[in-house]
Design an enzyme around this catalytic site. Structure first.
Site, PDB file in Angstrom:
ATOM      1  N   TYR A 149       3.461  -1.591  -9.812  1.00 39.43           N
ATOM      2  CA  TYR A 149       4.867  -1.357 -10.144  1.00 39.43           C
ATOM      3  C   TYR A 149       5.576  -0.467  -9.130  1.00 39.43           C
ATOM      4  O   TYR A 149       6.758  -0.194  -9.271  1.00 39.43           O
ATOM      5  CB  TYR A 149       4.966  -0.694 -11.532  1.00 39.43           C
ATOM      6  CG  TYR A 149       4.127   0.560 -11.619  1.00 39.43           C
ATOM      7  CD1 TYR A 149       4.614   1.778 -11.152  1.00 39.43           C
ATOM      8  CD2 TYR A 149       2.838   0.515 -12.130  1.00 39.43           C
ATOM      9  CE1 TYR A 149       3.834   2.917 -11.186  1.00 39.43           C
ATOM     10  CE2 TYR A 149       2.057   1.649 -12.175  1.00 39.43           C
ATOM     11  CZ  TYR A 149       2.555   2.852 -11.695  1.00 39.43           C
ATOM     12  OH  TYR A 149       1.788   3.976 -11.727  1.00 39.43           O
ATOM     13  N   GLY A 150       4.857  -0.008  -8.109  1.00 46.65           N
ATOM     14  CA  GLY A 150       5.447   0.966  -7.184  1.00 46.65           C
ATOM     15  C   GLY A 150       5.182   0.639  -5.732  1.00 46.65           C
ATOM     16  O   GLY A 150       5.517  -0.444  -5.254  1.00 46.65           O
ATOM     17  N   THR A 151       4.546   1.566  -5.039  1.00 45.60           N
ATOM     18  CA  THR A 151       4.410   1.459  -3.587  1.00 45.60           C
ATOM     19  C   THR A 151       3.435   0.381  -3.126  1.00 45.60           C
ATOM     20  O   THR A 151       3.375   0.092  -1.934  1.00 45.60           O
ATOM     21  CB  THR A 151       3.986   2.815  -2.979  1.00 45.60           C
ATOM     22  OG1 THR A 151       2.703   3.163  -3.477  1.00 45.60           O
ATOM     23  CG2 THR A 151       5.012   3.892  -3.299  1.00 45.60           C
ATOM     24  N   LEU A 152       2.689  -0.232  -4.039  1.00 42.12           N
ATOM     25  CA  LEU A 152       1.814  -1.350  -3.674  1.00 42.12           C
ATOM     26  C   LEU A 152       2.542  -2.694  -3.697  1.00 42.12           C
ATOM     27  O   LEU A 152       2.019  -3.694  -3.206  1.00 42.12           O
ATOM     28  CB  LEU A 152       0.601  -1.413  -4.612  1.00 42.12           C
ATOM     29  CG  LEU A 152      -0.491  -0.375  -4.350  1.00 42.12           C
ATOM     30  CD1 LEU A 152      -1.458  -0.295  -5.523  1.00 42.12           C
ATOM     31  CD2 LEU A 152      -1.241  -0.699  -3.059  1.00 42.12           C
ATOM     32  N   GLU A 198      -5.280   5.390  -5.454  1.00 39.03           N
ATOM     33  CA  GLU A 198      -4.583   5.937  -6.615  1.00 39.03           C
ATOM     34  C   GLU A 198      -5.186   7.252  -7.119  1.00 39.03           C
ATOM     35  O   GLU A 198      -4.664   7.838  -8.065  1.00 39.03           O
ATOM     36  CB  GLU A 198      -4.554   4.900  -7.753  1.00 39.03           C
ATOM     37  CG  GLU A 198      -3.859   3.605  -7.384  1.00 39.03           C
ATOM     38  CD  GLU A 198      -2.355   3.743  -7.155  1.00 39.03           C
ATOM     39  OE1 GLU A 198      -1.816   4.864  -7.206  1.00 39.03           O
ATOM     40  OE2 GLU A 198      -1.713   2.712  -6.935  1.00 39.03           O
TER      41      GLU A 198
END
Length: 170
Positions: A18-21, A93
């Site tokens: 949901y983010g930087t990936l 993570e």
């Protein structure tokens, strides 16, 4: 939002990012490597079945918080990862160091998959620090000001940065 497919091969784990990936964000290059090596498959864009808080912490790092019913239905991307790829993402993570916890999340139309949540040790403080307001999608707007890990101050742990962030005002 529906996804392209939800099939996984044996020995793969479905991971909701949901983010930087996500595609177009700073850590996606790790998934690109995994996609190229056959250790990951992109399964499409999906939305959480439950409302969950998605907030930013220090350095504009995104955090999904495990408070079902708060926040929004979160939009992200679904990947099927090999065991080898899962170890690398767990490392990114900070699962073993208490940054994030990998736990189940329900997506619309899909059985449980895994997602990385802000660790329970600081999640409520992070939610309160964000005024108990989240967003539905980590976009370029939320990511503006994101600081890559290598560009962050040295000599201070990420957990210390989180603690400093939640104890500060604005």
């Amino acid at each position: 939002m529906g996804g392209d497919k939800t099939e996984k091969k044996p020995n793969q784990t479905l991971i909701f990012t949901y983010g930087t990936l996500k595609r177009g964000f700073p850590n996606h290059n790790l998934l690109v490597e995994m996609l190229s090596s056959g250790d990951a498959d992109f399964l499409g864009v999906h939305t959480t079945a439950d409302k969950l808080p998605l907030v930013c912490g220090p350095f504009k790092v995104p955090f999904l918080l495990n408070f079902p019913g708060s926040g929004n239905h979160v939009v992200g991307e679904l990947y099927a990862l090999s065991d080898k790829a899962l170890v690398r993402i767990d490392e990114l993570e900070g699962v073993s160091t208490g940054h994030y916890e990998r736990m189940p999340v329900r997506l619309h139309g899909i059985e449980l998959v895994q997602a990385y949540y802000g660790h329970q040790n600081y999640a409520m403080d992070l939610w309160k620090r964000n005024g108990e307001i989240g967003f539905e999608c980590y976009t370029e707007v939320q990511a503006k000001g994101y600081v890559r890990r290598g560009d962050r101050p040295r000599g201070v742990s990420f957990l210390d940065h989180i603690n400093n962030f939640v104890s500060s005002s604005n």
